[in-house]
Design an enzyme around this catalytic site. Structure first.
Site, PDB file in Angstrom:
ATOM      1  CE  LYS A   9       2.292  -0.508  -7.251  1.00 20.69           C
ATOM      2  NZ  LYS A   9       2.223  -1.954  -7.547  1.00 20.69           N
ATOM      3  N   PRO A  89      -8.310   1.875  -2.199  1.00 23.87           N
ATOM      4  CG  PRO A  89      -9.534   1.406  -4.123  1.00 23.87           C
ATOM      5  CD  PRO A  89      -8.464   2.308  -3.601  1.00 23.87           C
ATOM      6  CB  VAL A  90      -8.074  -3.026   1.141  1.00 25.18           C
ATOM      7  CG1 VAL A  90      -7.231  -4.158   1.702  1.00 25.18           C
ATOM      8  CG2 VAL A  90      -8.247  -1.911   2.171  1.00 25.18           C
ATOM      9  CB  ALA A  91      -6.296  -6.513  -1.654  1.00 24.42           C
ATOM     10  CB  ILE A  94      -2.804   1.362  -6.810  1.00 27.82           C
ATOM     11  CG1 ILE A  94      -3.959   1.295  -5.810  1.00 27.82           C
ATOM     12  CG2 ILE A  94      -3.328   1.291  -8.235  1.00 27.82           C
ATOM     13  CD1 ILE A  94      -4.988   2.423  -5.987  1.00 27.82           C
ATOM     14  N   GLY A  96      -1.252   0.220  -2.089  1.00 20.89           N
ATOM     15  CA  GLY A  96      -1.775   0.922  -0.926  1.00 20.89           C
ATOM     16  C   GLY A  96      -1.071   0.561   0.366  1.00 20.89           C
ATOM     17  N   GLY A  97      -0.983  -0.739   0.669  1.00 15.27           N
ATOM     18  CA  GLY A  97      -0.321  -1.160   1.899  1.00 15.27           C
ATOM     19  C   GLY A  97       1.156  -0.833   1.906  1.00 15.27           C
ATOM     20  CG  ASP A 128       4.773  -3.154  -5.044  1.00 12.10           C
ATOM     21  OD1 ASP A 128       5.644  -3.301  -5.924  1.00 12.10           O
ATOM     22  OD2 ASP A 128       3.581  -3.483  -5.204  1.00 12.10           O
TER      23      ASP A 128
END
Length: 278
Positions: A9, A89-91, A94, A96-97, A128
């Site tokens: 995102k 990538p984490v945190a 964009i 991700g989680g 999100d």
């Protein structure tokens, strides 16, 4: 087995326009997606379990509060063997989680043949998650629950995403905001027939989280500058609360060349060219 793609995102703009009494921030954001992301697979099983694979798996240990597992629980108490193939990538700003949670909902709804949860339940997973479940370009407002489709399609465009390898937790960025009552975007967002016209509009808008994020992680400014310096880059900005930045390009060739150049100059960074999905 069922499978769903969790696209990255991208907040092309992110205006923080207020704060509710309960502490949640009000946003006004133009959100698109990039054709790069994670994958969630769901297989029948008696119990609910999660395995994480992929190049970013080492940065995301399996935990009971993982958004994929939390999303699964909102659909009921059935079992499934979930696999998250982690590429983003984490945190990193964009989604991700959140995208993983949305993909888990889609994959499990198919596997279990149940409807997706109502918007209120989805929002409880994270601000999100609703927009990631929507999966198309929208104007996002409120605390993330007000999604308005754009009046006209976005032009064909390419993005280069770059992350300097720094995880930036969202709460400290919001806490460091200088003000929380910033002006929103214009009421009417016109159509953009070209990438250049889109970039011109974006240049008049903001990501209000960029200054506090840079204060916490100066590498973000260097990442943005590296993107802006590439031939063909029309605009460079941080996405979400960072640390990932994006460069907007009109041509695939220029985007791929830029990604290769940045990857060569900064081998420790995560860099990916991607088609913008609207």
């Amino acid at each position: 087995m069922t499978e769903a793609f969790a696209r990255a995102k991208i907040n092309l703009t992110l205006h923080v326009t207020g704060q509710r009494p309960d502490g949640y921030h009000l946003l006004d954001s133009l959100v698109v997606f990039a054709d790069v992301g994670d994958r969630v697979r769901a297989e029948p099983a008696e119990a609910l379990s999660l395995a994480i694979t992929g190049p970013q798996a080492a940065n995301l240990p399996v935990a009971d509060d993982n958004l994929v597992l939390r999303a699964a629980r909102t659909l009921g108490g059935q079992g499934a063997r979930l696999t998250l193939e982690k590429h983003l990538p984490v945190a990193s700003g964009i989604g991700g989680g959140s995208a993983d949670a949305a993909a888990a909902l889609v994959a499990l709804a198919r596997l279990w043949q149940v409807p997706l949860p109502d918007p209120a339940a989805v929002l409880k997973l994270g601000a999100d998650v609703p927009v990631c479940l929507e999966g198309r370009a929208v104007r996002m407002a409120g605390v993330g629950e007000i999604l308005t489709p754009l009046a006209a399609p976005l032009p064909e465009a390419w993005l280069v995403l770059a992350n300097p390898g720094v995880s930036v937790p969202t709460p400290p960025v919001f806490k460091a905001l200088a003000r929380r009552d910033n002006p929103p975007m214009p009421d009417d967002l016109p159509g953009w027939p070209t990438v250049e016209s889109l970039a011109a509009l974006l240049a008049t808008q903001r990501n209000d989280l960029e200054p506090p994020a840079i204060a916490l992680a100066p590498e973000i400014a260097r990442t943005r500058a590296a993107l802006a310096a590439q031939p063909g880059c029309l605009l460079a900005r941080m996405s979400g609360s960072g640390a990932t930045c994006f460069g907007l390009f009109a041509a695939e060739e220029a985007a791929r060349a830029a990604a290769e150049a940045i990857g060569t100059q900064h081998p420790g960074w995560w860099v990916a060219p991607a088609r913008m999905v609207g």
